[in-house]
Design an enzyme around this catalytic site. Structure first.
Site, PDB file in Angstrom:
ATOM      1  CG  ASP A  96      37.607  34.969  41.933  1.00 22.79           C
ATOM      2  OD1 ASP A  96      37.254  34.050  41.162  1.00 22.79           O
ATOM      3  OD2 ASP A  96      38.673  34.967  42.562  1.00 22.79           O
TER       4      ASP A  96
ATOM      5  N   GLY B 214      43.950  34.326  48.133  1.00 21.57           N
ATOM      6  CA  GLY B 214      43.209  33.231  47.504  1.00 21.57           C
ATOM      7  C   GLY B 214      41.775  33.112  47.976  1.00 21.57           C
ATOM      8  CG  LEU B 215      40.677  33.360  51.729  1.00 20.12           C
ATOM      9  CD1 LEU B 215      40.690  33.863  53.169  1.00 20.12           C
ATOM     10  CD2 LEU B 215      40.014  31.982  51.656  1.00 20.12           C
ATOM     11  N   GLY B 216      39.540  35.645  47.593  1.00 21.68           N
ATOM     12  CA  GLY B 216      38.695  36.554  46.811  1.00 21.68           C
ATOM     13  C   GLY B 216      38.141  37.699  47.636  1.00 21.68           C
TER      14      GLY B 216
ATOM     15  CE  LYS C 246      38.167  32.580  45.604  1.00 18.90           C
ATOM     16  NZ  LYS C 246      39.251  32.656  44.612  1.00 18.90           N
TER      17      LYS C 246
ATOM     18  N   PRO D 231      42.464  38.328  55.060  1.00 21.07           N
ATOM     19  CG  PRO D 231      43.696  36.356  55.188  1.00 21.07           C
ATOM     20  CD  PRO D 231      42.396  36.963  55.587  1.00 21.07           C
ATOM     21  CB  VAL D 232      45.204  41.850  51.339  1.00 22.52           C
ATOM     22  CG1 VAL D 232      45.472  42.395  49.961  1.00 22.52           C
ATOM     23  CG2 VAL D 232      44.161  42.702  52.063  1.00 22.52           C
ATOM     24  CB  ALA D 233      47.555  39.201  48.000  1.00 22.76           C
TER      25      ALA D 233
ATOM     26  N   GLY E 255      38.885  40.894  47.882  1.00 22.32           N
ATOM     27  CA  GLY E 255      38.606  42.112  47.108  1.00 22.32           C
ATOM     28  C   GLY E 255      37.377  41.930  46.227  1.00 22.32           C
TER      29      GLY E 255
HETATM   30  O1  C5P Z   1      40.470  39.442  37.428  1.00 14.96           O
HETATM   31  P1  C5P Z   1      41.440  39.520  38.546  1.00 14.96           P
HETATM   32  O2  C5P Z   1      41.904  40.926  38.823  1.00 14.96           O
HETATM   33  O3  C5P Z   1      40.968  38.825  39.778  1.00 14.96           O
HETATM   34  O4  C5P Z   1      42.687  38.685  38.072  1.00 14.96           O
HETATM   35  C1  C5P Z   1      44.003  39.013  38.429  1.00 14.96           C
HETATM   36  C2  C5P Z   1      44.962  38.333  37.461  1.00 14.96           C
HETATM   37  O5  C5P Z   1      44.942  36.925  37.666  1.00 14.96           O
HETATM   38  C3  C5P Z   1      44.681  38.524  35.987  1.00 14.96           C
HETATM   39  O6  C5P Z   1      45.236  39.700  35.489  1.00 14.96           O
HETATM   40  C4  C5P Z   1      45.329  37.281  35.378  1.00 14.96           C
HETATM   41  O7  C5P Z   1      46.722  37.462  35.249  1.00 14.96           O
HETATM   42  C5  C5P Z   1      45.096  36.237  36.439  1.00 14.96           C
HETATM   43  N1  C5P Z   1      43.892  35.447  36.159  1.00 14.96           N
HETATM   44  C6  C5P Z   1      43.900  34.527  35.143  1.00 14.96           C
HETATM   45  N2  C5P Z   1      42.782  33.800  34.877  1.00 14.96           N
HETATM   46  C7  C5P Z   1      41.656  33.960  35.614  1.00 14.96           C
HETATM   47  C8  C5P Z   1      41.627  34.886  36.670  1.00 14.96           C
HETATM   48  C9  C5P Z   1      42.774  35.627  36.925  1.00 14.96           C
HETATM   49  O8  C5P Z   1      44.908  34.349  34.460  1.00 14.96           O
HETATM   50  N3  C5P Z   1      40.574  33.225  35.330  1.00 14.96           N
END
Ligand code: C5P
Length: 296
Positions: free
Chosen positions: A138, A100-102, A11, A96-98, A104
């Protein structure tokens, strides 16, 4: 159908404005999301039990048990469908993990799509999207698989205008960033939503539109991973680079090019100059085809 494979493409947040913060800590966004032709893969086969095997270059960076979002997605779908169905799932982890590419979220979306086809059953649209959002903010956009303006925390999807054909170079410098930490470290006022309602004629026009917008998580991510500045500079210096920007909460950055040749030349040059960086080329994708319904 006894086995099938669904792609889980990266993403890209072409821009990402943080518009507010909810009482539960989640942030509301206005983001233009599209995808890149660089992907994990999900394969599902008929089986009595529910199992997950993981392959690929980043297989050691994700949990192998029930904490893996792929199994969480499969278990949530099975519970929603109220039937004791199984599957042998294989995840090929190439993103790659963690980063910014979504990745997971893409894996979870591809799992839902694959299992709905394998099991020939699906929840109602609104229930499916609610289930997706519970897995991660995401996941809904990855499941929709369309270039979208994303609002709310990720659940409000508005199809974007047609985007011009473009090529993408992705660069990850190998520093994992925690999404909650990057969001929490963001400072300053909230941005206003800033959507547009016309199709940019070409890459130059798309880049001009995006240049008026930002990734509001850039500053906090850069503080945690200063190498992001080096990645963006290396991309911006390349011939034909229309725009270079961080995606999501980082640290992966993307650059847009009009031609495959310019993108491939950039990938080869960065690979040579920065052997520790993960550098990939793919096309910009506006329809991934992830959300397939079971055959009637
Ligand atoms: O939903 P997801 O597991 O991807 O989000 C991880 C963390 O990123 C959330 O627990 C939150 O702290 C932060 N987040 C946020 N606002 C978003 C998406 C994620 O604050 N719109």
């Amino acid at each position: 159908m006894s086995a099938l494979t669904v792609a889980a493409p990266a993403k890209l947040n072409l821009y990402l404005h943080v518009t507010g913060r909810r009482p539960d800590g989640y942030h509301t966004l206005d983001s233009l999301v599209a995808f890149a032709g660089i992907q994990d893969m999900i394969r599902v086969e008929e089986s009595r039990g529910l199992t997950l095997d993981i392959e690929g270059p980043f297989k050691d960076d994700v949990p192998h048990g029930e904490e893996n979002i792929v199994l969480q997605a499969a278990l949530a779908l099975r519970e929603k469908l109220e039937a004791p169905m199984g599957a042998k799932i294989t995840l090929v982890k190439r993103l790659p993990v963690a980063s910014g590419l979504g990745g997971g979220s893409a894996d979870a979306a591809a799992t839902l799509s694959a299992l709905m086809q394998l099991w020939k059953d699906a929840p109602a649209d609104d229930e499916l999207m609610a289930l997706a959002l519970k897995l991660g903010a995401d996941v809904p956009v990855c499941l929709a698989g369309q270039a979208c303006f994303v609002g709310g925390i990720g659940e409000e999807l508005t199809p974007a205008p047609k985007l011009p054909e473009s090529w993408v170079v992705l660069v990850n410098p190998g520093v994992p960033l925690s999404t909650p930490t990057v969001f929490a470290a963001r400072e300053g006022d909230f941005s206003r939503p800033n959507r547009f309602d016309y199709a940019p004629a070409d890459g130059a026009e798309l880049a001009a539109i995006l240049a008026e917008r930002t990734n509001d998580l850039h500053v906090s991510a850069l503080t945690m991973a200063p190498v992001i500045g080096d990645v963006l500079k290396a991309l911006k210096d390349r011939p034909g680079c229309r725009l270079a920007r961080m995606s999501g909460s980082g640290a992966t950055c993307f650059a847009l090019f009009d031609t495959a040749d310019a993108a491939i030349q950039t990938t080869m040059a960065l690979d040579k100059d920065h052997p520790g960086w993960w550098v990939k080329t793919g096309s910009l994708i506006c329809d991934t085809g992830t959300l397939s319904r079971p055959a009637p």
